[in-house]
Design a protein around this motif. Structure first.
Motif, PDB file in Angstrom:
ATOM      1  N   PRO A   1      31.630  25.835 -19.872  1.00 31.37           N
ATOM      2  CA  PRO A   1      32.173  25.373 -21.403  1.00 31.37           C
ATOM      3  C   PRO A   1      34.250  25.554 -21.311  1.00 31.37           C
ATOM      4  O   PRO A   1      34.250  27.131 -20.955  1.00 31.37           O
ATOM      5  N   GLY A   2      34.449  25.309 -21.778  1.00 30.18           N
ATOM      6  CA  GLY A   2      35.757  24.730 -21.675  1.00 30.18           C
ATOM      7  C   GLY A   2      36.468  24.239 -20.646  1.00 30.18           C
ATOM      8  O   GLY A   2      37.843  25.023 -20.923  1.00 30.18           O
ATOM      9  N   ALA A   3      35.576  23.532 -19.986  1.00 34.53           N
ATOM     10  CA  ALA A   3      36.052  22.989 -19.105  1.00 34.53           C
ATOM     11  C   ALA A   3      36.989  21.458 -19.006  1.00 34.53           C
ATOM     12  O   ALA A   3      38.081  21.110 -18.263  1.00 34.53           O
ATOM     13  N   THR A   4      37.365  20.985 -20.204  1.00 32.23           N
ATOM     14  CA  THR A   4      37.881  19.967 -20.825  1.00 32.23           C
ATOM     15  C   THR A   4      39.693  20.389 -20.459  1.00 32.23           C
ATOM     16  O   THR A   4      39.604  21.511 -21.300  1.00 32.23           O
ATOM     17  N   GLY A   5      40.054  19.236 -19.928  1.00 34.64           N
ATOM     18  CA  GLY A   5      41.867  19.444 -19.940  1.00 34.64           C
ATOM     19  C   GLY A   5      41.047  19.814 -17.755  1.00 34.64           C
ATOM     20  O   GLY A   5      42.818  19.571 -16.959  1.00 34.64           O
ATOM     21  N   HIS A   6      40.363  20.533 -17.266  1.00 33.79           N
ATOM     22  CA  HIS A   6      40.372  19.961 -15.329  1.00 33.79           C
ATOM     23  C   HIS A   6      39.923  18.754 -15.411  1.00 33.79           C
ATOM     24  O   HIS A   6      39.035  18.006 -15.668  1.00 33.79           O
ATOM     25  N   VAL A   7      40.585  18.205 -13.331  1.00 35.39           N
ATOM     26  CA  VAL A   7      40.541  16.925 -13.664  1.00 35.39           C
ATOM     27  C   VAL A   7      40.247  17.224 -12.113  1.00 35.39           C
ATOM     28  O   VAL A   7      40.159  17.604 -11.523  1.00 35.39           O
ATOM     29  N   ALA A   8      38.607  16.523 -11.954  1.00 35.56           N
ATOM     30  CA  ALA A   8      37.973  16.077 -10.517  1.00 35.56           C
ATOM     31  C   ALA A   8      39.001  16.360  -9.469  1.00 35.56           C
ATOM     32  O   ALA A   8      39.703  15.324  -9.853  1.00 35.56           O
ATOM     33  N   VAL A   9      38.305  17.364  -8.674  1.00 30.32           N
ATOM     34  CA  VAL A   9      39.585  16.233  -7.114  1.00 30.32           C
ATOM     35  C   VAL A   9      39.663  15.176  -6.327  1.00 30.32           C
ATOM     36  O   VAL A   9      37.840  15.472  -5.940  1.00 30.32           O
ATOM     37  N   PRO A  10      39.697  14.164  -6.613  1.00 33.31           N
ATOM     38  CA  PRO A  10      39.097  12.992  -5.915  1.00 33.31           C
ATOM     39  C   PRO A  10      38.740  13.403  -3.769  1.00 33.31           C
ATOM     40  O   PRO A  10      39.450  14.097  -3.963  1.00 33.31           O
ATOM     41  N   VAL A  11      38.001  12.578  -3.502  1.00 31.81           N
ATOM     42  CA  VAL A  11      37.187  12.815  -2.716  1.00 31.81           C
ATOM     43  C   VAL A  11      38.428  11.915  -1.206  1.00 31.81           C
ATOM     44  O   VAL A  11      38.322  13.126  -0.293  1.00 31.81           O
ATOM     45  N   ASP A  12      39.616  12.193  -1.973  1.00 27.33           N
ATOM     46  CA  ASP A  12      41.004  11.983  -0.952  1.00 27.33           C
ATOM     47  C   ASP A  12      41.976  13.281  -0.715  1.00 27.33           C
ATOM     48  O   ASP A  12      42.885  13.823  -0.650  1.00 27.33           O
ATOM     49  N   GLY A  13      41.731  13.950  -1.816  1.00 28.53           N
ATOM     50  CA  GLY A  13      41.961  14.722  -2.220  1.00 28.53           C
ATOM     51  C   GLY A  13      43.265  15.419  -2.774  1.00 28.53           C
ATOM     52  O   GLY A  13      44.103  15.996  -3.150  1.00 28.53           O
ATOM     53  N   SER A  14      43.620  14.315  -3.730  1.00 29.16           N
ATOM     54  CA  SER A  14      44.743  13.819  -4.128  1.00 29.16           C
ATOM     55  C   SER A  14      45.097  14.126  -5.915  1.00 29.16           C
ATOM     56  O   SER A  14      44.023  13.051  -5.937  1.00 29.16           O
ATOM     57  N   ALA A  15      45.495  14.536  -5.958  1.00 24.66           N
ATOM     58  CA  ALA A  15      45.627  15.371  -8.464  1.00 24.66           C
ATOM     59  C   ALA A  15      45.826  14.507  -8.037  1.00 24.66           C
ATOM     60  O   ALA A  15      45.522  14.482  -9.992  1.00 24.66           O
TER      61      ALA A  15
ATOM     62  N   ARG B   1      35.070  11.554  -8.503  1.00 22.69           N
ATOM     63  CA  ARG B   1      35.979  12.179  -7.304  1.00 22.69           C
ATOM     64  C   ARG B   1      36.087  10.634  -6.814  1.00 22.69           C
ATOM     65  O   ARG B   1      36.955  10.652  -5.790  1.00 22.69           O
ATOM     66  N   HIS B   2      35.281   9.436  -6.564  1.00 21.43           N
ATOM     67  CA  HIS B   2      35.478   8.203  -5.272  1.00 21.43           C
ATOM     68  C   HIS B   2      36.182   7.503  -5.968  1.00 21.43           C
ATOM     69  O   HIS B   2      36.605   6.717  -4.783  1.00 21.43           O
TER      70      HIS B   2
END
Length: 310
Positions: free
Chosen positions: A174-188, A66-67
């Protein structure tokens, strides 16, 4: 893992927010959120309530994603390039690339430890080793790399040799691969996109750019180590002051114990003397009781003799 049903996007969003929190805040925040959702969506509330608190190592990797998503992205891209090229590399090149991989994971682990301190969490050597093992697994295994990028790890990963890493067991969802954590600045977009669709990375063992990068990483590692040393020295000073205080209190307590032992010995001596006096008094009492009984018997006999003459 590929056959598992994709998790609900709403649950992933809830989990993403929770796993961005400090370890100590996770459980109360999770329980409060589950309670708030109960009236709106009972199934979602139950799923949120079931989310596991991450280990310190897993939490630290989640925060690194995230950071510092760019740093993680670089690490994963290097891993992808190495995996793609390993079948065509000579033994010498493979050794050189392996050395680079270890240097990179060690550098990113050092940065993760510094990040942990910035976020108020002490990172032990054992935790750092788990973080480095997780980063190594992410470089060696594409599925592990995807799991790391979710920011939803609850346990550390370990390289599994030639076998795929079991990532579902280590994920909050489980099965969350493909999801990308939202960075702390909120920019996807800040996290980038590592993997097959990401930019191809050409790894060269000893070019000037690589040297500059390694030098910068070494400088960052030195700065982090100096920061860690400063923290350790400050903690040592506090502990030494505490030891000195406890030593003084121990001496005071020892003197008090000696004083009490002396007083106890004196009291025991007095007790022994009193017990001797008591024994003497009891013996005198018993003798006197016998004398009284004898005198009483003689009086009674004299009274009976008098009664015969009256």
């Amino acid at each position: 893992m590929a056959d598992a049903a994709a998790p609900d996007a709403t649950l992933l969003a809830e989990a993403d927010a929770l796993y961005a929190l400090a370890p100590g805040d996770f459980t109360p925040a999770r329980d409060a959120r589950a309670k708030a959702l109960k009236g709106e969506d009972a199934a979602l509330a139950s799923a949120v309530k079931a989310l596991r608190r991450p280990s310190v190592a897993a939490w630290l990797v989640d925060q690194l994603v995230r950071h510092e998503p760019g740093r993680v992205d670089e690490l994963l891209q290097v891993g992808a390039a190495l995996r793609a090229a390993q079948d065509t590399l000579s033994a010498d090149d493979l050794r050189a690339f392996t050395k680079q991989r270890r240097q990179l994971t060690a550098t990113v682990t050092t940065r993760a430890r510094a990040l942990g301190r910035q976020l108020g969490t002490k990172v032990s050597e054992s935790v750092a080793e788990q973080v480095e093992a997780t980063l190594t697994a992410a470089m060696l295994d594409a599925g592990a790399g995807e799991a790391v990028r979710t920011g939803l790890l609850v346990t550390a990963l370990r390289p599994a040799g030639l076998d795929p890493v079991d990532v579902d067991a280590a994920l909050a969802v489980p099965g969350a691969t493909g999801h990308v954590a939202v960075p702390v600045d909120g920019s996807a977009d800040a996290a980038g996109a590592a993997g097959a669709d990401g930019p191809a990375l050409r790894v060269v063992p000893d070019d000037a750019e690589a040297d500059d990068r390694r030098r910068q990483e070494a400088e960052e590692a030195l700065a982090a180590a100096e920061e860690a040393l400063g923290v350790a020295e400050a903690e040592l000073e506090e502990i030494e002051e505490e030891v000195e205080d406890l030593e003084a209190r121990s001496l005071q307590a020892g003197a008090r114990v000696e004083e009490l032992r002396t007083r106890l010995a004196e009291a025991e001596t007095r007790q022994a003397r009193v017990e001797d006096q008591l024994a003497d008094a009891e013996e005198s009492r018993d003798e006197q009781r016998e004398a009284v009984d004898t005198a009483r018997a003689e009086r009674d006999e004299a009274r009976r003799g008098l009664d015969r003459w009256t």
